[in-house]
Write an enzyme that holds these catalytic residues in place. Sequence first.
Site, mmCIF file in Angstrom:
data_model
loop_
_atom_site.group_PDB
_atom_site.id
_atom_site.type_symbol
_atom_site.label_atom_id
_atom_site.label_comp_id
_atom_site.label_asym_id
_atom_site.label_seq_id
_atom_site.Cartn_x
_atom_site.Cartn_y
_atom_site.Cartn_z
ATOM 1 N N THR A 1 1.197 3.864 2.166
ATOM 2 C CA THR A 1 1.945 4.173 3.382
ATOM 3 C C THR A 1 3.032 3.145 3.626
ATOM 4 O OG1 THR A 1 -0.037 5.201 4.338
ATOM 5 C CG2 THR A 1 1.769 4.666 5.848
ATOM 6 N N GLY B 1 0.825 -1.204 0.000
ATOM 7 C CA GLY B 1 0.000 0.000 0.000
ATOM 8 C C GLY B 1 0.860 1.254 0.000
ATOM 9 N N TYR C 1 -16.295 2.383 8.833
ATOM 10 C CA TYR C 1 -14.844 2.555 8.758
ATOM 11 C C TYR C 1 -14.275 2.962 10.112
ATOM 12 C CZ TYR C 1 -10.304 4.350 7.203
ATOM 13 O OH TYR C 1 -8.948 4.584 7.054
ATOM 14 N N LYS D 1 -11.982 0.727 12.871
ATOM 15 C CA LYS D 1 -10.683 1.235 13.309
ATOM 16 C C LYS D 1 -10.630 1.354 14.826
ATOM 17 C CE LYS D 1 -8.774 1.802 9.236
ATOM 18 N NZ LYS D 1 -7.636 0.954 8.820
ATOM 19 N N ARG E 1 -8.370 5.512 -7.374
ATOM 20 C CA ARG E 1 -9.437 5.655 -6.397
ATOM 21 C C ARG E 1 -10.059 7.031 -6.596
ATOM 22 N NH1 ARG E 1 -7.226 3.235 -0.592
ATOM 23 N NH2 ARG E 1 -6.774 1.119 -1.317
#
Length: 279
Positions: A67, A65, A180, A184, A215
Amino acid sequence: MSRCAALSAAAAAGVAALVAALLLLQPEDVGQGASLSMAETEALPKLREDFRMQNKSVFILGASGETGRVLLKEILEQGLFSKVTLIGRRKLTLDEEAYKNVNQEVVDFEKLDDYASAFQGHDVGFCCLGTTRKKAGAEGFVRVDRDYVLKSAELAKSGGCKHFNLLSSKGADKSSNFLYLQVKGEVEARVEELKFDRYSIFRPGVLLCDRQESRPGEWLVRKFFGSLPESWASGHSVPVITVVRAMLNNVVRPSDKKKELLDNKAIHDLGKADDSLKP
């Protein structure tokens, strides 16, 4: 998919992303990770050197990904660890000379217990694992962002990991009505129950980067924050490179806290600490 359907899907993703961005504009709790004093900032080069001398091992989850990819690059450039291991579902193509000593462990996240050895012998772990509801569906999102992360953390703890670093999100709250943020927040709480010697949670706002995958929704959000005054944008968004440097500046500084929660402001301050050392 027809062009009309594709446009409709992109529009829906854009609307969903903007809603998420607006949710992130809510006031956030003050994190425990305070910004560095000037003395602490000036000590960073010495802290890094002392850290290198400890010959520690690190693993990264989610290195494919945005990051995770930047984190790997920065770890290698700073030379902080004697051993670097990537744990993922596929082997990454790393052609550059700088990556020649990077170890890769390919695992099946649906059967992680069969790959417990991949998580053994690491002093530090970074978890940047995650997907999106649009890409994986609600069930798939929960499986990756909750189940895979929690099982990985459990195996890391059993394997001897002392310092676990979790990339979470601004607004994370297990009681949130927004899936979401709810997931988290739940993950943050359940990883804490594992009682790592040191547990660092990073809650950035909207991550600013140019993704390799398309995206459209996130592109729209980046444009949205780009139109805001800088003081607003920096309060609710942050460049990926700043997050990564905050992670590494934090990992090299000693701490007696079992848990650290770094909010978006703390991430900005830590990630840009080296800037004040430049002439």
